[in-house]
Design an enzyme around this catalytic site. Structure first.
Site, short mmCIF file in Angstrom:
data_model
loop_
_atom_site.label_atom_id
_atom_site.label_comp_id
_atom_site.label_asym_id
_atom_site.label_seq_id
_atom_site.Cartn_x
_atom_site.Cartn_y
_atom_site.Cartn_z
N GLY A 122 0.82 -1.21 0.00
CA GLY A 122 0.00 0.00 0.00
C GLY A 122 0.85 1.26 0.00
N GLY A 190 21.78 -4.93 22.86
CA GLY A 190 20.43 -4.49 23.18
C GLY A 190 19.55 -5.71 23.41
N VAL A 191 18.25 -5.51 23.24
CA VAL A 191 17.31 -6.58 23.55
C VAL A 191 17.53 -7.79 22.64
CG1 VAL A 191 14.89 -6.99 24.08
CG2 VAL A 191 15.70 -4.66 23.83
N ALA A 279 22.59 -6.55 15.38
CA ALA A 279 21.36 -6.21 16.13
C ALA A 279 21.55 -4.84 16.76
CB ALA A 279 21.07 -7.27 17.18
N ALA A 330 5.50 -4.65 20.59
CA ALA A 330 4.24 -5.13 20.04
C ALA A 330 3.06 -4.64 20.87
CB ALA A 330 4.26 -6.66 20.00
N HIS A 454 0.75 -18.10 48.85
CA HIS A 454 2.04 -18.63 49.31
C HIS A 454 2.11 -20.12 48.97
CE1 HIS A 454 5.54 -19.35 51.80
NE2 HIS A 454 4.92 -20.44 52.26
P1 FAD Z 1 5.25 -4.82 12.22
O1 FAD Z 1 5.05 -5.94 13.13
O2 FAD Z 1 6.59 -4.59 11.63
O3 FAD Z 1 4.18 -5.02 11.06
C1 FAD Z 1 4.10 -4.17 9.96
C2 FAD Z 1 3.42 -4.91 8.85
O4 FAD Z 1 3.18 -4.01 7.78
C3 FAD Z 1 4.27 -6.05 8.27
O5 FAD Z 1 3.48 -7.20 8.16
C4 FAD Z 1 4.67 -5.53 6.89
O6 FAD Z 1 4.80 -6.56 5.93
C5 FAD Z 1 3.50 -4.62 6.55
N1 FAD Z 1 3.82 -3.56 5.61
C6 FAD Z 1 4.87 -2.71 5.66
N2 FAD Z 1 4.79 -1.81 4.66
C7 FAD Z 1 3.67 -2.11 3.97
C8 FAD Z 1 3.05 -1.55 2.83
N3 FAD Z 1 3.55 -0.49 2.23
N4 FAD Z 1 1.93 -2.14 2.36
C9 FAD Z 1 1.41 -3.24 2.98
N5 FAD Z 1 1.94 -3.79 4.07
C10 FAD Z 1 3.05 -3.24 4.55
N6 FAD Z 1 8.25 -6.67 20.88
C11 FAD Z 1 7.69 -6.99 22.05
O7 FAD Z 1 6.81 -6.27 22.54
N7 FAD Z 1 8.06 -8.13 22.72
C12 FAD Z 1 9.00 -8.96 22.24
O8 FAD Z 1 9.32 -9.98 22.87
C13 FAD Z 1 9.62 -8.64 21.01
N8 FAD Z 1 10.56 -9.45 20.49
C14 FAD Z 1 11.10 -9.14 19.26
C15 FAD Z 1 12.08 -9.98 18.76
C16 FAD Z 1 12.67 -9.70 17.55
C17 FAD Z 1 13.71 -10.62 17.00
C18 FAD Z 1 12.25 -8.55 16.81
C19 FAD Z 1 12.84 -8.24 15.48
C20 FAD Z 1 11.28 -7.70 17.32
C21 FAD Z 1 10.70 -7.99 18.55
N9 FAD Z 1 9.75 -7.16 19.13
C22 FAD Z 1 9.20 -7.47 20.34
C23 FAD Z 1 9.29 -5.93 18.45
C24 FAD Z 1 7.93 -6.17 17.77
O9 FAD Z 1 8.06 -7.23 16.86
C25 FAD Z 1 7.48 -4.90 17.05
O10 FAD Z 1 7.47 -3.81 17.96
C26 FAD Z 1 6.10 -5.07 16.49
O11 FAD Z 1 6.03 -6.14 15.58
C27 FAD Z 1 5.65 -3.79 15.78
O12 FAD Z 1 4.36 -3.95 15.31
P2 FAD Z 1 3.84 -3.08 14.07
O13 FAD Z 1 2.47 -3.58 13.78
O14 FAD Z 1 4.02 -1.66 14.33
O15 FAD Z 1 4.83 -3.44 12.87
P1 NAD Z 2 18.27 -2.00 20.78
O1 NAD Z 2 18.05 -0.55 20.57
O2 NAD Z 2 17.60 -2.67 21.93
O3 NAD Z 2 19.81 -2.31 20.95
C1 NAD Z 2 20.75 -1.97 19.98
C2 NAD Z 2 22.10 -1.92 20.65
O4 NAD Z 2 23.08 -1.82 19.64
C3 NAD Z 2 22.26 -0.72 21.57
O5 NAD Z 2 22.77 -1.14 22.79
C4 NAD Z 2 23.22 0.18 20.81
O6 NAD Z 2 24.04 0.96 21.65
C5 NAD Z 2 24.03 -0.84 20.03
N1 NAD Z 2 24.64 -0.32 18.81
C6 NAD Z 2 24.13 0.54 17.91
N2 NAD Z 2 24.99 0.74 16.90
C7 NAD Z 2 26.08 -0.02 17.17
C8 NAD Z 2 27.31 -0.25 16.50
N3 NAD Z 2 27.57 0.35 15.35
N4 NAD Z 2 28.20 -1.09 17.07
C9 NAD Z 2 27.92 -1.71 18.25
N5 NAD Z 2 26.77 -1.52 18.93
C10 NAD Z 2 25.86 -0.69 18.40
O7 NAD Z 2 17.87 -2.67 19.39
P2 NAD Z 2 17.69 -4.20 18.99
O8 NAD Z 2 18.25 -5.09 20.03
O9 NAD Z 2 18.17 -4.30 17.59
O10 NAD Z 2 16.13 -4.35 18.99
C11 NAD Z 2 15.34 -3.51 18.14
C12 NAD Z 2 14.00 -3.23 18.77
O11 NAD Z 2 13.20 -4.40 18.78
C13 NAD Z 2 14.16 -2.80 20.22
O12 NAD Z 2 14.13 -1.40 20.26
C14 NAD Z 2 12.98 -3.37 20.91
O13 NAD Z 2 12.02 -2.38 21.09
C15 NAD Z 2 12.43 -4.42 19.97
N6 NAD Z 2 12.57 -5.75 20.62
C16 NAD Z 2 11.92 -5.96 21.79
C17 NAD Z 2 12.08 -7.16 22.45
C18 NAD Z 2 11.37 -7.36 23.75
O14 NAD Z 2 10.48 -6.59 24.07
N7 NAD Z 2 11.72 -8.39 24.51
C19 NAD Z 2 12.89 -8.15 21.92
C20 NAD Z 2 13.56 -7.90 20.74
C21 NAD Z 2 13.38 -6.68 20.10
#
Ligand code: FAD
Ligand code: NAD
Length: 481
Positions: A122, A190-191, A279, A330, A454
């Site tokens: 879209g 990071g995370v 990451a 999310a 408890h």
């Molecule tokens: P997204 O989930 O990125 O969804 C966006 C959707 O839009 C996608 O399906 C994409 O295909 C679609 N889209 C994009 N552009 C277009 C377009 N132009 N037309 C049509 N469709 C399109 N968050 C947590 O809260 N807890 C966690 O444990 C956690 N773990 C994570 C682990 C990893 C490895 C990663 C990468 C992320 C994690 N996150 C976690 C972050 C979480 O996944 C995101 O914050 C969340 O998915 C964001 O939701 P969203 O709907 O904004 O975007």
């Molecule tokens: P992050 O922002 O958590 O961590 C990125 C890390 O990379 C930071 O500590 C930063 O200082 C470091 N960094 C940046 N540039 C660098 C470089 N050039 N060299 C070395 N270190 C560098 O990002 P992420 O771990 O990639 O995760 C992305 C997002 O996904 C997070 O912001 C988080 O919101 C979401 N996420 C959430 C969960 C969860 O809720 N459990 C799990 C996974 C991802």
């Protein structure tokens, strides 16, 4: 002819699919455009979270934790489990099955709620029209009274470590390794770095985490971050802080390896890995998404500009989730999706951004809500602190989950809870109890007066709340009352 909807949502991740379902529940004719597809070009819903984020990473975290337990934890319970081994293919297949069940689940929810899923990419045009480019290249223009942009985010790439999806991967590639790399490098503590670094470390990889910042988890309460660094280091993560990556070279041999060069406080360094995960954060996916004639604007980092209620300056156009400011989580996106849908219906729903829970799913988990002690100090606020270690919680001892603590911060004058910081088993579920309490403006005394089952890990919350006022029963109080 242009199809007309009450609401069109772009993106079916947690923000988009929740917004679409809530809009349909509220009686709006709703369509959701999603570009993610399977090999048959059918749309796949759930976005990053269900496909390559929250869910698959937690599936691997749970599998790898069970592996460690079988190897080390069982013995303490008197259970003998000899010759424990890991079948990576089966572990990855299990993860894929869970992802499939959940993404199909969203499809069923769309059907049940009469959300029309539209396969394609879209682009927002002027006058709340959306151009959909289908997977066969054809286009269709659809119009709506309201548009919700929920296109999500993608991993950030850095020039010194270009992703080749073979030796150097992003988080998506790190969920698909075919075997356990012997030496794994992770750029970013990071995370994602800590969660996926933990997965492969538990399965036997030697993991080195290269982090540019000098501080470990600077957003986390310092006392908890220090404890986390100690525990994760003991588990085998070699965490290098203040280390800036300068380049990578792929070494071609029988199996490819990668040499990473970086500088730290001791000067230039070099390390060789079998796989490298980059990451270093995520960025909003907004290129080619918005025609400037739509009136919707991006900030300089590419986020859609919205106010506190996720409205853009253009009436009827909203944006939610990772495409807008705030933590990329999310649950934050899902709540924004509900808020936007209800605002379209004329309600005044508002997300409470002060109470977003954060969780890092290492073991033990790290979870928090509200202010850290450092933030309160910077604000010059007077506060009381109550801590309680899991090492003296009966249920934690029974479960051999004695690492970590609960820390509760309360206003010194009003006793209102200002923050809660936990490192410990099930911290994600424990912190939620305090999120609810804070939503109702609870005091530490309110938690102290509440009866807790408890034995339970949550008794540590009870004791930390009592300790904030010097009344802890199962521990000597630092603060006397
Ligand atoms: P997204 O989930 O990125 O969804 C966006 C959707 O839009 C996608 O399906 C994409 O295909 C679609 N889209 C994009 N552009 C277009 C377009 N132009 N037309 C049509 N469709 C399109 N968050 C947590 O809260 N807890 C966690 O444990 C956690 N773990 C994570 C682990 C990893 C490895 C990663 C990468 C992320 C994690 N996150 C976690 C972050 C979480 O996944 C995101 O914050 C969340 O998915 C964001 O939701 P969203 O709907 O904004 O975007
Ligand atoms: P992050 O922002 O958590 O961590 C990125 C890390 O990379 C930071 O500590 C930063 O200082 C470091 N960094 C940046 N540039 C660098 C470089 N050039 N060299 C070395 N270190 C560098 O990002 P992420 O771990 O990639 O995760 C992305 C997002 O996904 C997070 O912001 C988080 O919101 C979401 N996420 C959430 C969960 C969860 O809720 N459990 C799990 C996974 C991802």
């Amino acid at each position: 002819m242009t199809s007309k909807y009450d609401v069109v949502v772009i993106g079916a991740g947690p923000a988009g699919y929740v917004a679409a379902i809530r809009c349909a529940q509220l009686g709006f004719k709703t369509a959701c455009v999603e570009k993610w597809h399977d090999e048959k070009k059918n749309p796949v819903y759930g976005g990053t979270c269900l496909n390559v984020g929250c869910i698959p990473s937690k599936a691997l975290l749970d599998s790898s934790h069970k592996f460690v337990e079988a190897q080390k934890g069982f013995q303490l319970h008197g259970i003998k489990a000899d010759n424990v081994s890991i079948d990576v293919e089966a572990m990855i297949a299990r993860k894929a099955k869970i992802v499939g069940q959940l993404t199909q689940g969203v499809k069923s929810l769309f059907t049940a709620n009469k959300v029309e899923g539209i396969a394609g990419t879209g682009r927002l045009l002027s006058d709340k029209k959306v151009l959909v480019t289908k997977h066969d290249g054809s286009t269709e223009e659809i119009a709506a009274d309201n548009v919700i942009i929920a296109a999500g985010s993608v991993p950030i790439n850095i020039p010194p470590a270009p992703i080749d999806n073979e030796t150097i991967v992003d988080s998506t590639g790190a969920l698909e390794f075919k075997s356990v790399p012997k030496r794994l490098g992770v750029i970013g503590a990071g995370v994602i770095g800590l969660e996926l670094g933990s997965v492969w470390s538990r399965l036997g990889a030697e993991v080195t985490v290269i982090e540019a910042m000098d501080a470990f988890l600077p957003a986390v309460d310092t006392q908890i971050a220090k404890e986390a660094q100690k525990i994760l280091t003991k588990q085998g993560l070699n965490i290098k802080l203040g280390a800036k990556v300068t380049g990578t070279t792929i070494n071609k041999g029988k199996a490819k390896t990668v040499t990473v060069t970086y500088t730290d406080q001791n000067g230039p360094q070099e390390a060789v890995f079998d796989k490298l995960i980059v990451a270093v954060g995520r960025r909003p996916l907004t290129e080619n998404l918005i025609d400037e004639k739509s009136g919707v604007q991006l900030d300089k980092r590419g986020f859609v500009i919205v106010d506190d209620s996720c409205s853009t300056p253009v009436p009827g156009i909203y944006a939610a989730g990772d495409v807008v400011r705030g933590p990329m989580l999310a649950h934050k996106g899902m709540e924004e999706g509900v808020m936007v849908a209800e605002r379209i219906a004329g309600k005044k729903t508002q997300v409470n951004y002060a109470l977003v829970p954060f969780v890092i799913y290492t073991h033990p988990e790290i979870a928090w809500v509200g202010k850290t002690e450092q933030q309160l100090q910077e604000e010059g606020r007077e506060y009381n602190v109550g801590t309680f270690p899991f090492s003296i919680n009966g249920r934690a001892m029974a479960a051999n989950e004695t690492e970590g603590m609960v820390k509760l911060l309360a206003d010194a004058k009003t006793d209102r809870i200002l923050g809660c910081h936990i490192i410990g088993a099930s911290a994600a579920d424990l912190v939620q109890q305090i999120v609810i309490a804070m939503e109702f403006s609870a005091s530490a005394e309110d938690i102290g007066l509440t009866m807790f089952a408890h034995p339970a890990l949550s008794e540590a919350l009870h004791e930390a709340a009592l300790a904030a006022n010097g009344h802890a029963v199962h521990m000597a109080n630092k603060r006397k009352r």
